[in-house]
Structures are given as structure tokens and as C-alpha cells.
Design an enzyme around this catalytic site. Sequence first.
Site, PDB file in Angstrom:
ATOM      1  N   ASN A   7       0.861  -1.178   0.000  1.00  0.00           N
ATOM      2  CA  ASN A   7       0.000   0.000   0.000  1.00  0.00           C
ATOM      3  C   ASN A   7       0.903   1.236   0.000  1.00  0.00           C
ATOM      4  O   ASN A   7       1.475   1.596   1.019  1.00  0.00           O
ATOM      5  CB  ASN A   7      -0.893  -0.038   1.247  1.00  0.00           C
ATOM      6  CG  ASN A   7      -1.804   1.162   1.353  1.00  0.00           C
ATOM      7  OD1 ASN A   7      -1.871   1.992   0.447  1.00  0.00           O
ATOM      8  ND2 ASN A   7      -2.512   1.271   2.478  1.00  0.00           N
ATOM      9  N   TRP A   8       1.045   1.839  -1.186  1.00  0.00           N
ATOM     10  CA  TRP A   8       1.986   2.965  -1.325  1.00  0.00           C
ATOM     11  C   TRP A   8       1.463   4.248  -0.683  1.00  0.00           C
ATOM     12  O   TRP A   8       2.191   5.232  -0.565  1.00  0.00           O
ATOM     13  CB  TRP A   8       2.265   3.229  -2.807  1.00  0.00           C
ATOM     14  CG  TRP A   8       3.068   2.185  -3.511  1.00  0.00           C
ATOM     15  CD1 TRP A   8       3.405   0.927  -3.050  1.00  0.00           C
ATOM     16  CD2 TRP A   8       3.662   2.285  -4.811  1.00  0.00           C
ATOM     17  NE1 TRP A   8       4.143   0.254  -3.989  1.00  0.00           N
ATOM     18  CE2 TRP A   8       4.317   1.064  -5.081  1.00  0.00           C
ATOM     19  CE3 TRP A   8       3.682   3.292  -5.782  1.00  0.00           C
ATOM     20  CZ2 TRP A   8       4.998   0.829  -6.288  1.00  0.00           C
ATOM     21  CZ3 TRP A   8       4.358   3.058  -6.979  1.00  0.00           C
ATOM     22  CH2 TRP A   8       5.010   1.842  -7.219  1.00  0.00           C
ATOM     23  N   LYS A   9       0.182   4.287  -0.356  1.00  0.00           N
ATOM     24  CA  LYS A   9      -0.441   5.495   0.225  1.00  0.00           C
ATOM     25  C   LYS A   9      -0.142   6.727  -0.644  1.00  0.00           C
ATOM     26  O   LYS A   9      -0.339   6.671  -1.843  1.00  0.00           O
ATOM     27  CB  LYS A   9      -0.001   5.663   1.676  1.00  0.00           C
ATOM     28  CG  LYS A   9      -0.316   4.397   2.498  1.00  0.00           C
ATOM     29  CD  LYS A   9      -0.203   4.580   3.974  1.00  0.00           C
ATOM     30  CE  LYS A   9      -0.491   3.246   4.668  1.00  0.00           C
ATOM     31  NZ  LYS A   9      -0.455   3.313   6.107  1.00  0.00           N
ATOM     32  N   HIS A  94      -9.848   0.835   4.391  1.00  0.00           N
ATOM     33  CA  HIS A  94      -8.606   1.057   5.143  1.00  0.00           C
ATOM     34  C   HIS A  94      -8.905   2.021   6.292  1.00  0.00           C
ATOM     35  O   HIS A  94      -9.685   2.977   6.123  1.00  0.00           O
ATOM     36  CB  HIS A  94      -7.518   1.633   4.231  1.00  0.00           C
ATOM     37  CG  HIS A  94      -6.171   1.623   4.882  1.00  0.00           C
ATOM     38  ND1 HIS A  94      -5.806   2.573   5.810  1.00  0.00           N
ATOM     39  CD2 HIS A  94      -5.134   0.761   4.793  1.00  0.00           C
ATOM     40  CE1 HIS A  94      -4.570   2.293   6.241  1.00  0.00           C
ATOM     41  NE2 HIS A  94      -4.146   1.206   5.642  1.00  0.00           N
ATOM     42  N   GLU A 164      -6.229  -5.535  10.107  1.00  0.00           N
ATOM     43  CA  GLU A 164      -5.266  -4.480  10.429  1.00  0.00           C
ATOM     44  C   GLU A 164      -5.707  -3.752  11.698  1.00  0.00           C
ATOM     45  O   GLU A 164      -6.534  -2.826  11.625  1.00  0.00           O
ATOM     46  CB  GLU A 164      -5.197  -3.461   9.290  1.00  0.00           C
ATOM     47  CG  GLU A 164      -4.633  -3.980   8.004  1.00  0.00           C
ATOM     48  CD  GLU A 164      -3.926  -2.875   7.227  1.00  0.00           C
ATOM     49  OE1 GLU A 164      -2.755  -3.045   6.899  1.00  0.00           O
ATOM     50  OE2 GLU A 164      -4.543  -1.829   6.991  1.00  0.00           O
ATOM     51  N   GLY A 170       1.377   2.027  10.748  1.00  0.00           N
ATOM     52  CA  GLY A 170       2.085   3.274  10.446  1.00  0.00           C
ATOM     53  C   GLY A 170       3.200   3.640  11.411  1.00  0.00           C
ATOM     54  O   GLY A 170       3.455   2.943  12.408  1.00  0.00           O
ATOM     55  N   SER A 212       2.626  -2.616  10.597  1.00  0.00           N
ATOM     56  CA  SER A 212       4.050  -2.691  10.933  1.00  0.00           C
ATOM     57  C   SER A 212       4.688  -4.033  10.575  1.00  0.00           C
ATOM     58  O   SER A 212       5.550  -4.540  11.301  1.00  0.00           O
ATOM     59  CB  SER A 212       4.271  -2.375  12.423  1.00  0.00           C
ATOM     60  OG  SER A 212       3.769  -1.092  12.735  1.00  0.00           O
ATOM     61  N   GLY A 233       2.585  -1.348   4.367  1.00  0.00           N
ATOM     62  CA  GLY A 233       2.680   0.053   4.001  1.00  0.00           C
ATOM     63  C   GLY A 233       4.110   0.458   3.720  1.00  0.00           C
ATOM     64  O   GLY A 233       4.617   0.319   2.598  1.00  0.00           O
TER      65      GLY A 233
END
Length: 251
Positions: A7-9, A94, A164, A170, A212, A233
Site C-alpha cells: 500500500n503505497w499510500k 482502510h 489491520e 504506520g 508494521s 505500508g
Amino acid sequence: MILLVGNWKMAPEKPVTAIDLIKKTLAIAKLFKNTVSIVSCVPYIHIPLIGKLIKLPLSLGAQTVTAETDPANTGLISASMLKAAQVTYCIVGHSEVRARGENNDEVCDKVSVLLEKKITPIICVGERARDAQGWYLSEVKDQIETVLGVLSGQGYKKVVIAYEPVWAIGAHAAREATPTECLEMVIYIRKIFADHIGEKAAASIRILYGGSVNELNAKVFLREAKVQGFLVGRVSLEPKRLSALALAIST
Ligand code: PGA
């Protein structure tokens, strides 16, 4: 086959960096193609460019979608648009999108439009915090039960669930979940499905862990938490670490 979803955000900023990252990710996907299936969920702005470069064994994903189908909707991207741009997976629900107001019913509508376009929804579920009384379980139960309505027939085979826990996601996360915490939730999620679609069908649902995940902790989750893959992420933006992660879970 282990599913590894990146997930490149909101990164990278520049198209040239995005191209470089997808090329490196494609090389990793080729290297581990017999054991790990990689999906890159990139920002909308890079999708047309990356859609032209993407090829198997790497798959292209989006990070959200609108359930609206009327084209008179400023600023939204529909499932048909994603489909036309080679997108085959899409994250929904998400926690960072839920925090901006997305609710369970909206997640459900998004799953529905994605299934219609034959795009695999990666449905994120997870509690915001844990409490000693176990109330957090009902938060996850609600998230899953709302989408069950659109998974009738064989729909459950076409989705991926990503567990998640919000507190584990994050750079500001206190810690990742323990494999035991994750295993308990995986069992609980399967039980919710089993109550609706039967034990056999529930056993085939693909469940990922996210929060994480890195090259050092992933293998233990795979072995002890009985997950079928990961939603990652930060590590998805660092090819060397992504490669080390793929290696760790493939051996
Ligand atoms: P993280 O993000 O791997 O950087 O914790 C996971 C996610 O937000 O899906």
C-alpha cells in the site's frame, strides 16, 4: 501462494520515482513468483502510467474507489475507470479512509461495485483499540457482517480480508500485533464467516495481516497466526526491504 499487498499510500510524489519503484517491485515479483504473489496499490495519479508497465506476476491495485456510478461526480474514480486502467485489486475500508468518514455501509457498496467489475476487493477490518472486556471484537464483527450481504453465492471466494488493528499501523504505531493476538482474530473472523456461509467455505477465505509488517516479523505471523499473506505500508516503498520480506516468507 502467499499474497503480499503493498500500500503505497501518498508516495512517491514524482512519476519518475513511481516508475522506478514499480520496475524494482516487478523484478522482486519475478524472483519470488512461485511462492509470493505481489500486488502494488499505487496512488490514483500514477495508475495510468503504471497500468502501461504492469505485467504478471505483479498485479496493480488501487487504494479506494467510489461506489457512485453516475459520471457527474467531481473528484471521484469509479470501478469501471479502474478496470479500464488494468487495476485488478482495490483496498476498501482502510482505517485511514474510515477515519475520514467512510462507514461500513459505504465499504459494502464499494465491495459490490468492485465485484461487479471483477476487481478483487481487499477489505480492511480491525479495531481502533483493545479493551480488557473484549468489546473490540464487536467492532470487527460489525465490519464483517455488513459486507456479508454482498458476498452471497460465491462472492466470498473473490475477496481478501486484511486484518489491520488500527493501533499497529504506520510510523506512529506503538507496536505490531503479537502473532497470538492476530491468530485469535483470524479464528474469530473465520468463525463469523462460518456462521453465515458454513465452515468449509469459511476455511477458504484469504486473510492477511497488516500493521508494521517487516522482513523480521513476517515469518512468525505466517507460521503462528495462520495468515495467507500481508498488507504492507512503509516496507512496500523500500525495494531492498520488500525483497528481504518476500525472501523471509518464501523460505
Ligand atoms: P504499515 O502500514 O505497514 O506502514 O504499518 C500498513 C497499512 O496501513 O496498510
